[in-house]
Design a protein around this motif. Structure first.
Motif, PDB file in Angstrom:
ATOM      1  N   ASP A 118       0.828  -1.211   0.000  1.00  0.00           N
ATOM      2  CA  ASP A 118       0.000   0.000   0.000  1.00  0.00           C
ATOM      3  C   ASP A 118       0.862   1.261   0.000  1.00  0.00           C
ATOM      4  OD1 ASP A 118      -2.232  -1.642   0.064  1.00  0.00           O
ATOM      5  OD2 ASP A 118      -2.613  -1.350   2.207  1.00  0.00           O
ATOM      6  N   LEU A 119       1.938   1.244   0.793  1.00  0.00           N
ATOM      7  CA  LEU A 119       2.838   2.404   0.858  1.00  0.00           C
ATOM      8  C   LEU A 119       3.571   2.610  -0.463  1.00  0.00           C
ATOM      9  CD1 LEU A 119       4.257   2.008   4.466  1.00  0.00           C
ATOM     10  CD2 LEU A 119       2.724   3.814   3.643  1.00  0.00           C
ATOM     11  N   LYS A 120       3.976   1.512  -1.096  1.00  0.00           N
ATOM     12  CA  LYS A 120       4.620   1.623  -2.409  1.00  0.00           C
ATOM     13  C   LYS A 120       3.661   2.231  -3.426  1.00  0.00           C
ATOM     14  CE  LYS A 120       8.063  -2.060  -2.131  1.00  0.00           C
ATOM     15  NZ  LYS A 120       8.488  -3.366  -2.651  1.00  0.00           N
ATOM     16  N   ASP A 121       2.409   1.794  -3.381  1.00  0.00           N
ATOM     17  CA  ASP A 121       1.393   2.333  -4.284  1.00  0.00           C
ATOM     18  C   ASP A 121       1.184   3.824  -4.039  1.00  0.00           C
ATOM     19  OD1 ASP A 121      -0.659   2.032  -6.314  1.00  0.00           O
ATOM     20  OD2 ASP A 121      -2.103   2.283  -4.665  1.00  0.00           O
ATOM     21  N   LYS A 122       1.109   4.192  -2.769  1.00  0.00           N
ATOM     22  CA  LYS A 122       0.925   5.605  -2.404  1.00  0.00           C
ATOM     23  C   LYS A 122       2.113   6.445  -2.873  1.00  0.00           C
ATOM     24  CE  LYS A 122      -0.202   8.436   1.626  1.00  0.00           C
ATOM     25  NZ  LYS A 122      -0.425   8.435   3.081  1.00  0.00           N
ATOM     26  N   LEU A 123       3.322   5.924  -2.700  1.00  0.00           N
ATOM     27  CA  LEU A 123       4.525   6.627  -3.142  1.00  0.00           C
ATOM     28  C   LEU A 123       4.538   6.790  -4.655  1.00  0.00           C
ATOM     29  CD1 LEU A 123       7.269   7.885  -2.469  1.00  0.00           C
ATOM     30  CD2 LEU A 123       8.254   5.586  -2.590  1.00  0.00           C
ATOM     31  N   ASN A 124       4.158   5.739  -5.381  1.00  0.00           N
ATOM     32  CA  ASN A 124       4.107   5.826  -6.843  1.00  0.00           C
ATOM     33  C   ASN A 124       3.087   6.864  -7.304  1.00  0.00           C
ATOM     34  OD1 ASN A 124       6.129   3.980  -7.319  1.00  0.00           O
ATOM     35  ND2 ASN A 124       4.735   2.240  -7.408  1.00  0.00           N
ATOM     36  N   LYS A 125       1.943   6.911  -6.625  1.00  0.00           N
ATOM     37  CA  LYS A 125       0.931   7.919  -6.974  1.00  0.00           C
ATOM     38  C   LYS A 125       1.455   9.324  -6.705  1.00  0.00           C
ATOM     39  CE  LYS A 125      -3.126   5.013  -6.346  1.00  0.00           C
ATOM     40  NZ  LYS A 125      -4.296   4.706  -5.539  1.00  0.00           N
ATOM     41  N   GLN A 126       2.182   9.484  -5.592  1.00  0.00           N
ATOM     42  CA  GLN A 126       2.742  10.797  -5.271  1.00  0.00           C
ATOM     43  C   GLN A 126       3.787  11.212  -6.305  1.00  0.00           C
ATOM     44  OE1 GLN A 126       1.745  13.008  -2.850  1.00  0.00           O
ATOM     45  NE2 GLN A 126       3.077  14.360  -4.006  1.00  0.00           N
ATOM     46  N   LYS A 127       4.638  10.267  -6.711  1.00  0.00           N
ATOM     47  CA  LYS A 127       5.637  10.558  -7.742  1.00  0.00           C
ATOM     48  C   LYS A 127       4.952  10.944  -9.049  1.00  0.00           C
ATOM     49  CE  LYS A 127       9.385   7.640  -6.022  1.00  0.00           C
ATOM     50  NZ  LYS A 127      10.181   6.409  -6.267  1.00  0.00           N
ATOM     51  N   ASP A 128       3.876  10.231  -9.381  1.00  0.00           N
ATOM     52  CA  ASP A 128       3.127  10.540 -10.596  1.00  0.00           C
ATOM     53  C   ASP A 128       2.514  11.933 -10.511  1.00  0.00           C
ATOM     54  OD1 ASP A 128       1.997   9.827 -13.172  1.00  0.00           O
ATOM     55  OD2 ASP A 128       0.079   9.690 -12.111  1.00  0.00           O
ATOM     56  N   ASN A 129       1.945  12.277  -9.352  1.00  0.00           N
ATOM     57  CA  ASN A 129       1.375  13.608  -9.166  1.00  0.00           C
ATOM     58  C   ASN A 129       2.454  14.687  -9.242  1.00  0.00           C
ATOM     59  OD1 ASN A 129      -1.318  12.950  -8.981  1.00  0.00           O
ATOM     60  ND2 ASN A 129      -1.369  12.929  -6.751  1.00  0.00           N
ATOM     61  N   ASP A 130       3.626  14.402  -8.674  1.00  0.00           N
ATOM     62  CA  ASP A 130       4.727  15.368  -8.742  1.00  0.00           C
ATOM     63  C   ASP A 130       5.147  15.612 -10.182  1.00  0.00           C
ATOM     64  OD1 ASP A 130       4.688  15.542  -5.986  1.00  0.00           O
ATOM     65  OD2 ASP A 130       6.490  14.308  -5.689  1.00  0.00           O
ATOM     66  N   ASP A 131       5.254  14.527 -10.954  1.00  0.00           N
ATOM     67  CA  ASP A 131       5.608  14.656 -12.369  1.00  0.00           C
ATOM     68  C   ASP A 131       4.540  15.441 -13.118  1.00  0.00           C
ATOM     69  OD1 ASP A 131       7.172  13.933 -14.809  1.00  0.00           O
ATOM     70  OD2 ASP A 131       5.305  12.878 -15.303  1.00  0.00           O
ATOM     71  N   PHE A 132       3.288  15.131 -12.821  1.00  0.00           N
ATOM     72  CA  PHE A 132       2.175  15.847 -13.461  1.00  0.00           C
ATOM     73  C   PHE A 132       2.265  17.338 -13.145  1.00  0.00           C
ATOM     74  CE2 PHE A 132      -2.274  17.347 -13.441  1.00  0.00           C
ATOM     75  CZ  PHE A 132      -2.650  16.995 -14.725  1.00  0.00           C
ATOM     76  N   ALA A 133       2.460  17.668 -11.865  1.00  0.00           N
ATOM     77  CA  ALA A 133       2.498  19.068 -11.436  1.00  0.00           C
ATOM     78  C   ALA A 133       3.660  19.823 -12.085  1.00  0.00           C
ATOM     79  CB  ALA A 133       2.594  19.151  -9.919  1.00  0.00           C
ATOM     80  N   LYS A 134       4.803  19.173 -12.251  1.00  0.00           N
ATOM     81  CA  LYS A 134       5.971  19.822 -12.866  1.00  0.00           C
ATOM     82  C   LYS A 134       5.728  20.177 -14.322  1.00  0.00           C
ATOM     83  CE  LYS A 134       9.406  17.546  -9.977  1.00  0.00           C
ATOM     84  NZ  LYS A 134      10.447  16.499  -9.941  1.00  0.00           N
ATOM     85  N   ASN A 135       4.803  19.472 -14.951  1.00  0.00           N
ATOM     86  CA  ASN A 135       4.557  19.678 -16.379  1.00  0.00           C
ATOM     87  C   ASN A 135       3.274  20.451 -16.671  1.00  0.00           C
ATOM     88  OD1 ASN A 135       6.743  18.177 -17.902  1.00  0.00           O
ATOM     89  ND2 ASN A 135       6.129  16.668 -16.374  1.00  0.00           N
ATOM     90  N   LEU A 136       2.738  21.110 -15.662  1.00  0.00           N
ATOM     91  CA  LEU A 136       1.531  21.921 -15.859  1.00  0.00           C
ATOM     92  C   LEU A 136       1.913  23.352 -16.187  1.00  0.00           C
ATOM     93  CD1 LEU A 136      -0.816  20.830 -12.927  1.00  0.00           C
ATOM     94  CD2 LEU A 136      -1.026  20.242 -15.345  1.00  0.00           C
ATOM     95  N   ARG A 137       1.116  23.944 -17.019  1.00  0.00           N
ATOM     96  CA  ARG A 137       1.238  25.391 -17.233  1.00  0.00           C
ATOM     97  C   ARG A 137      -0.151  25.983 -17.048  1.00  0.00           C
ATOM     98  NH1 ARG A 137      -0.513  26.159 -22.480  1.00  0.00           N
ATOM     99  NH2 ARG A 137      -0.361  24.290 -23.751  1.00  0.00           N
ATOM    100  N   ILE A 138      -0.198  27.113 -16.413  1.00  0.00           N
ATOM    101  CA  ILE A 138      -1.493  27.714 -16.091  1.00  0.00           C
ATOM    102  C   ILE A 138      -1.828  28.801 -17.104  1.00  0.00           C
ATOM    103  CG2 ILE A 138      -0.528  29.393 -14.478  1.00  0.00           C
ATOM    104  CD1 ILE A 138      -3.096  28.890 -12.762  1.00  0.00           C
ATOM    105  N   THR A 139      -3.101  28.848 -17.451  1.00  0.00           N
ATOM    106  CA  THR A 139      -3.623  29.918 -18.314  1.00  0.00           C
ATOM    107  C   THR A 139      -4.912  30.419 -17.671  1.00  0.00           C
ATOM    108  OG1 THR A 139      -5.057  28.520 -19.670  1.00  0.00           O
ATOM    109  CG2 THR A 139      -2.739  28.680 -20.348  1.00  0.00           C
ATOM    110  N   ASP A 140      -5.544  31.368 -18.313  1.00  0.00           N
ATOM    111  CA  ASP A 140      -6.833  31.855 -17.818  1.00  0.00           C
ATOM    112  C   ASP A 140      -7.909  30.773 -17.908  1.00  0.00           C
ATOM    113  OD1 ASP A 140      -5.738  34.319 -17.322  1.00  0.00           O
ATOM    114  OD2 ASP A 140      -6.433  35.220 -19.197  1.00  0.00           O
ATOM    115  N   GLU A 141      -7.711  29.812 -18.788  1.00  0.00           N
ATOM    116  CA  GLU A 141      -8.702  28.750 -18.981  1.00  0.00           C
ATOM    117  C   GLU A 141      -8.553  27.621 -17.970  1.00  0.00           C
ATOM    118  OE1 GLU A 141      -7.620  27.809 -22.980  1.00  0.00           O
ATOM    119  OE2 GLU A 141      -9.194  29.087 -23.803  1.00  0.00           O
ATOM    120  N   GLY A 142      -7.351  27.351 -17.529  1.00  0.00           N
ATOM    121  CA  GLY A 142      -7.098  26.252 -16.602  1.00  0.00           C
ATOM    122  C   GLY A 142      -5.659  25.789 -16.713  1.00  0.00           C
TER     123      GLY A 142
END
Length: 112
Positions: free
Chosen positions: A45-69
């Motif tokens: 369960d902890l490994k799964d949680k860590l993998n999800k967190q890593k995935d979210n971190d990668d997702f967040a690093k590749n976001l760009r914000i605009t007026d639309e979202g």
């Protein structure tokens, strides 16, 4: 070593303890088996949680914000800013009838 390997190992040890006809040993090994399997599950369960967190971190690093979202990398459909910022949910926005974007959650709340 995975979950099923632990089960087989403990089944073999319990079988040996039963052959030795030592009730206390059999009971102790059974308790150890249950606790070990709980730890194995917790570890998974902890490994799964860590993998999800890593995935979210990668997702967040590749976001760009605009007026639309938020836009992820080169995607053409934005993600809801509120859903991501508040709940880390990756909810794509939908085209509104006025040429803007709207969150499906907002549409759902309107229908209630």
């Amino acid at each position: 070593m995975n979950y099923s390997d632990f089960i087989k190992m403990f089944e073999n040890i319990i079988s040996l303890a039963e052959k030795a006809k030592d009730f206390k040993l059999t009971t102790a090994i059974s308790e150890l088996s249950v606790k070990t399997l709980k730890l194995v599950q917790e570890n998974a369960d902890l490994k799964d949680k860590l993998n999800k967190q890593k995935d979210n971190d990668d997702f967040a690093k590749n976001l760009r914000i605009t007026d639309e979202g938020y836009y992820y990398k080169d995607e053409t459909i934005p993600y809801c800013i509120r859903c991501w910022d508040a709940d880390k949910k990756r909810i794509h926005l939908q085209k509104d009838g006025y040429g803007t974007w709207i969150c499906p959650e907002e549409i759902y709340q309107r229908r209630k």
